[in-house]
Write a protein that holds these residues in place. Structure first.
Motif, PDB file in Angstrom:
ATOM      1  N   SER A 164      41.985  36.656  56.544  1.00 32.88           N
ATOM      2  CA  SER A 164      43.061  35.680  56.645  1.00 32.88           C
ATOM      3  C   SER A 164      44.016  35.927  55.487  1.00 32.88           C
ATOM      4  O   SER A 164      43.685  36.634  54.531  1.00 32.88           O
ATOM      5  N   LYS A 165      45.210  35.385  55.579  1.00 31.90           N
ATOM      6  CA  LYS A 165      46.119  35.477  54.450  1.00 31.90           C
ATOM      7  C   LYS A 165      45.467  34.860  53.223  1.00 31.90           C
ATOM      8  O   LYS A 165      44.906  33.763  53.298  1.00 31.90           O
ATOM      9  N   ALA A 166      45.538  35.558  52.097  1.00 34.59           N
ATOM     10  CA  ALA A 166      44.804  35.149  50.900  1.00 34.59           C
ATOM     11  C   ALA A 166      45.543  34.074  50.119  1.00 34.59           C
ATOM     12  O   ALA A 166      45.923  34.246  48.962  1.00 34.59           O
ATOM     13  N   LYS A 167      45.746  32.932  50.775  1.00 32.67           N
ATOM     14  CA  LYS A 167      46.408  31.780  50.167  1.00 32.67           C
ATOM     15  C   LYS A 167      45.389  30.684  49.896  1.00 32.67           C
ATOM     16  O   LYS A 167      44.309  30.663  50.495  1.00 32.67           O
ATOM     17  N   ASP A 168      45.729  29.767  49.005  1.00 29.29           N
ATOM     18  CA  ASP A 168      44.834  28.639  48.745  1.00 29.29           C
ATOM     19  C   ASP A 168      44.614  27.856  50.035  1.00 29.29           C
ATOM     20  O   ASP A 168      45.561  27.560  50.770  1.00 29.29           O
ATOM     21  N   GLY A 169      43.365  27.538  50.308  1.00 28.58           N
ATOM     22  CA  GLY A 169      43.030  26.781  51.508  1.00 28.58           C
ATOM     23  C   GLY A 169      42.774  27.647  52.718  1.00 28.58           C
ATOM     24  O   GLY A 169      42.364  27.145  53.767  1.00 28.58           O
ATOM     25  N   THR A 170      43.002  28.956  52.605  1.00 29.33           N
ATOM     26  CA  THR A 170      42.724  29.855  53.734  1.00 29.33           C
ATOM     27  C   THR A 170      41.808  30.987  53.263  1.00 29.33           C
ATOM     28  O   THR A 170      40.602  30.837  53.249  1.00 29.33           O
ATOM     29  N   GLY A 171      42.406  32.131  52.838  1.00 31.57           N
ATOM     30  CA  GLY A 171      41.588  33.280  52.492  1.00 31.57           C
ATOM     31  C   GLY A 171      41.397  33.524  51.013  1.00 31.57           C
ATOM     32  O   GLY A 171      40.838  34.556  50.620  1.00 31.57           O
ATOM     33  N   ALA A 172      41.841  32.606  50.152  1.00 30.90           N
ATOM     34  CA  ALA A 172      41.684  32.784  48.708  1.00 30.90           C
ATOM     35  C   ALA A 172      40.455  32.038  48.196  1.00 30.90           C
ATOM     36  O   ALA A 172      40.125  30.950  48.681  1.00 30.90           O
ATOM     37  N   LEU A 173      39.781  32.628  47.220  1.00 28.70           N
ATOM     38  CA  LEU A 173      38.681  31.928  46.569  1.00 28.70           C
ATOM     39  C   LEU A 173      39.206  30.702  45.834  1.00 28.70           C
ATOM     40  O   LEU A 173      40.346  30.670  45.370  1.00 28.70           O
ATOM     41  N   ARG A 174      38.364  29.698  45.704  1.00 29.18           N
ATOM     42  CA  ARG A 174      38.715  28.478  44.978  1.00 29.18           C
ATOM     43  C   ARG A 174      38.297  28.597  43.513  1.00 29.18           C
ATOM     44  O   ARG A 174      37.596  29.536  43.119  1.00 29.18           O
ATOM     45  N   ALA A 175      38.677  27.611  42.737  1.00 28.23           N
ATOM     46  CA  ALA A 175      38.310  27.608  41.319  1.00 28.23           C
ATOM     47  C   ALA A 175      36.793  27.582  41.149  1.00 28.23           C
ATOM     48  O   ALA A 175      36.238  28.213  40.244  1.00 28.23           O
ATOM     49  N   GLN A 176      36.105  26.853  42.032  1.00 25.89           N
ATOM     50  CA  GLN A 176      34.649  26.727  41.903  1.00 25.89           C
ATOM     51  C   GLN A 176      33.879  27.928  42.434  1.00 25.89           C
ATOM     52  O   GLN A 176      32.653  28.004  42.274  1.00 25.89           O
ATOM     53  N   ASP A 177      34.557  28.865  43.065  1.00 31.04           N
ATOM     54  CA  ASP A 177      33.893  30.063  43.581  1.00 31.04           C
ATOM     55  C   ASP A 177      33.844  31.126  42.489  1.00 31.04           C
ATOM     56  O   ASP A 177      34.702  31.997  42.397  1.00 31.04           O
ATOM     57  N   THR A 178      32.833  31.057  41.652  1.00 36.33           N
ATOM     58  CA  THR A 178      32.747  31.995  40.536  1.00 36.33           C
ATOM     59  C   THR A 178      32.257  33.356  41.015  1.00 36.33           C
ATOM     60  O   THR A 178      31.460  33.459  41.950  1.00 36.33           O
ATOM     61  N   THR A 179      32.738  34.392  40.359  1.00 39.43           N
ATOM     62  CA  THR A 179      32.463  35.756  40.792  1.00 39.43           C
ATOM     63  C   THR A 179      31.545  36.498  39.818  1.00 39.43           C
ATOM     64  O   THR A 179      31.340  36.072  38.674  1.00 39.43           O
ATOM     65  N   MET A 180      31.054  37.629  40.287  1.00 37.48           N
ATOM     66  CA  MET A 180      30.250  38.508  39.440  1.00 37.48           C
ATOM     67  C   MET A 180      31.041  38.913  38.200  1.00 37.48           C
ATOM     68  O   MET A 180      30.486  38.987  37.095  1.00 37.48           O
ATOM     69  N   ALA A 181      32.333  39.175  38.378  1.00 35.41           N
ATOM     70  CA  ALA A 181      33.165  39.591  37.241  1.00 35.41           C
ATOM     71  C   ALA A 181      33.265  38.486  36.190  1.00 35.41           C
ATOM     72  O   ALA A 181      33.229  38.753  34.983  1.00 35.41           O
ATOM     73  N   GLN A 182      33.408  37.248  36.631  1.00 32.39           N
ATOM     74  CA  GLN A 182      33.482  36.136  35.677  1.00 32.39           C
ATOM     75  C   GLN A 182      32.207  36.031  34.853  1.00 32.39           C
ATOM     76  O   GLN A 182      32.256  35.806  33.639  1.00 32.39           O
ATOM     77  N   ARG A 183      31.085  36.213  35.492  1.00 29.19           N
ATOM     78  CA  ARG A 183      29.809  36.078  34.795  1.00 29.19           C
ATOM     79  C   ARG A 183      29.605  37.218  33.796  1.00 29.19           C
ATOM     80  O   ARG A 183      29.124  37.007  32.686  1.00 29.19           O
ATOM     81  N   LEU A 184      29.988  38.421  34.214  1.00 27.15           N
ATOM     82  CA  LEU A 184      29.878  39.556  33.299  1.00 27.15           C
ATOM     83  C   LEU A 184      30.857  39.416  32.137  1.00 27.15           C
ATOM     84  O   LEU A 184      30.527  39.732  30.989  1.00 27.15           O
ATOM     85  N   GLN A 185      32.040  38.946  32.415  1.00 33.99           N
ATOM     86  CA  GLN A 185      33.041  38.731  31.365  1.00 33.99           C
ATOM     87  C   GLN A 185      32.522  37.731  30.337  1.00 33.99           C
ATOM     88  O   GLN A 185      32.670  37.925  29.119  1.00 33.99           O
ATOM     89  N   GLN A 186      31.891  36.671  30.811  1.00 31.71           N
ATOM     90  CA  GLN A 186      31.335  35.660  29.912  1.00 31.71           C
ATOM     91  C   GLN A 186      30.169  36.204  29.098  1.00 31.71           C
ATOM     92  O   GLN A 186      29.827  35.652  28.051  1.00 31.71           O
ATOM     93  N   ASN A 187      29.590  37.303  29.562  1.00 35.55           N
ATOM     94  CA  ASN A 187      28.469  37.926  28.862  1.00 35.55           C
ATOM     95  C   ASN A 187      28.930  39.081  27.976  1.00 35.55           C
ATOM     96  O   ASN A 187      28.115  39.904  27.557  1.00 35.55           O
ATOM     97  N   GLY A 188      30.208  39.144  27.685  1.00 37.28           N
ATOM     98  CA  GLY A 188      30.712  40.138  26.743  1.00 37.28           C
ATOM     99  C   GLY A 188      31.183  41.446  27.355  1.00 37.28           C
ATOM    100  O   GLY A 188      31.495  42.393  26.626  1.00 37.28           O
ATOM    101  N   TYR A 189      31.271  41.516  28.670  1.00 40.93           N
ATOM    102  CA  TYR A 189      31.735  42.731  29.331  1.00 40.93           C
ATOM    103  C   TYR A 189      33.256  42.767  29.447  1.00 40.93           C
ATOM    104  O   TYR A 189      33.895  41.732  29.686  1.00 40.93           O
TER     105      TYR A 189
END
Length: 473
Positions: free
Chosen positions: A100-125
């Motif tokens: 879907s078009k990657a817009k808020d409310g359709t095909g974009a992740l929300r603020a609460q949808d945390t990603t693998m990258a966020q977790r690695l970034q928080q771990n110093g990566y």
């Protein structure tokens, strides 16, 4: 005295070597995760010796690492598959369950949808993504700079990613995802890979996560002329003739030699993977870097693509947009010298949603407890995983609703159109990998069991774009 000096020098060398080895083992491992776009299970010669396109660099990952023969993508198309990879949820629980078009409310992740990258970034990566995102445009909550990436260069929109010659790409600058101008004579795959190589050089001293969702060999089928020549005869005709020229349709440009172009794209992908691996070796990162290579779903037949000619699904039935094995079973090669056995072949079943917790265990990065994925770090080490999935589940809808569930070697596929009765197909993958013999009529008890699992595996989508409850009426 000379003997004493020699002994001291030798002891110093040994101590230095031991210290370096201990430092390497204690340092957080680097993660490189490469995702090809619409590359079929049979498009690699390491999986399909009949493939007419040599892939020596990717095949080397199999020789120097482990080849998994029953690994599954998150979905049968791009965006939901990547959502499963990044968030650890399968299609029964994921927020993005279709393209879907990657817009808020359709095909974009929300603020609460945390990603693998966020977790690695928080771990110093240090985290970098180069290629196609597809989970949030620049103004949305799913934009790369909000989803854990320090660096990004490439496409956000999937339709834009069909264009290999464009006047713009997107990049994180000043901590924000922004449009940047691009020379329209430059092949974007080259631009993207060059950025990835620079990332490796710039962060060789840091623990890093390099995510490479490359666009090859997705349509449109277009490559620089010099790459096409490899698959042309001296007179300029295709080595895979007679070709059926593809005429421009929708946003896919015309291609007079689609088979030669596809082969050139796969060959280009293989060469670029070789560049990444070679640089890792040159930088001295070989012993502390996991390299994953996979595909986001099965092979396409768009823009002139010909998966039948190339045997792109190998022994499997189906292609992209199918929930037969050819649409969702994808290659997975993992290389990490000293950590992942070389030359090993594993039929351990696991899937995209398992990558987040697996990488989490490899890097000592906390992962959420409520996701569908589980860690298969033991499988990477050549061991039998302590914990395994009871079943795997997918759903997809473009037209009719399709669902699939596997438990052991049994697989049930459900087809449902709105206002019409459901159709069920049952297969035993151990005896029928190509899914030719529908056993549903002969095994009503097994059908009932697996259909109950389908119901158990899913919850109504929180994203109204993918709310398909009306089809169930």
């Amino acid at each position: 005295m000379k003997l004493i000096l020699r002994a001291l020098v030798l002891a110093g060398i040994l101590l230095t070597g031991q210290t370096q080895a201990q430092t390497m083992k204690s340092k957080k491992p680097n993660i490189i995760f490469i995702v090809a776009d619409d590359l079929g299970y049979g498009n690699l010669t390491s999986y399909n010796q009949k493939s007419p396109i040599p892939t020596p660099n990717i095949d080397r990952l199999a020789k120097e690492g482990t080849k998994f023969t029953r690994f599954y993508s998150g979905s049968t198309v791009c965006a939901p598959s990547r959502c499963a990879l990044m968030t650890g949820y399968h299609m029964g629980h994921a927020y993005v369950r279709g393209n879907s078009k990657a817009k808020d409310g359709t095909g974009a992740l929300r603020a609460q949808d945390t990603t693998m990258a966020q977790r690695l970034q928080q771990n110093g990566y240090v985290t970098g993504m180069f290629g196609k995102w597809g989970l949030g445009d620049e103004e949305t909550q799913g934009a790369p700079h909000l989803k854990g990436f320090n660096e990004f260069y490439g496409y956000l929109d999937q339709a834009h990613a069909h264009d290999y010659y464009t006047n713009r790409l997107l990049e994180i600058r000043d901590n924000k995802t922004q449009t940047v101008k691009v020379d329209t004579t430059q092949y974007t795959q080259d631009l993207i890979v060059n950025k990835a190589l620079a990332f490796l050089k710039n962060h060789k001293e840091d623990p890093f996560f390099l995510y490479l969702p490359l666009t090859l060999p997705h349509a449109e089928l277009k490559v620089p002329k010099e790459l096409l020549k490899k698959f042309q005869k001296a007179d300029g005709s295709s080595k895979f003739g007679p070709e059926t020229p593809f005429q421009k349709k929708n946003n896919y440009d015309s291609q007079p030699q689609p088979r030669a172009a596809f082969a050139a794209m796969v060959s280009k992908l293989d060469g670029d993977v070789g560049k990444i691996v070679e640089l890792v070796k040159q930088l001295g990162l070989d012993d502390n870097t996991y390299i994953f290579f996979t595909s986001d779903n099965g092979p396409h037949k768009e823009g002139g693509g010909d998966p039948v000619f190339f045997n792109s699904s190998g022994p499997l039935r189906g292609v992209k947009r199918d929930l037969y094995e050819g649409g969702i079973r994808v290659p997975l090669l993992v290389r990490a010298p000293g950590r992942v056995p070389a030359g090993k072949v594993s039929d351990q079943p696991w899937a995209f949603w398992d990558i987040l917790p697996t990488v989490g265990q490899l890097t000592a990065t906390p992962t959420p407890a409520n996701i569908d994925g589980i860690s298969f770090a033991e499988a990477l080490a050549g061991k039998t995983p302590v914990k395994k999935h009871d079943y795997f589940y997918w759903q997809f809808k473009e037209g009719e609703l399709k669902e699939a569930v596997t438990q052991g070697y049994w697989k049930l596929i459900r087809f449902k159109e709105e206002g019409k009765p459901e159709l069920l197909e049952l297969y035993n993958l151990q005896n029928d990998l190509s899914e030719k013999s529908n056993l549903a009529a002969k095994n009503p008890t097994k059908v009932k069991e697996l259909k109950a699992l389908m119901v158990q595996a899913k919850t109504p989508s929180e994203n109204k774009t993918f709310d398909w409850t009306s089809v169930e009426q």
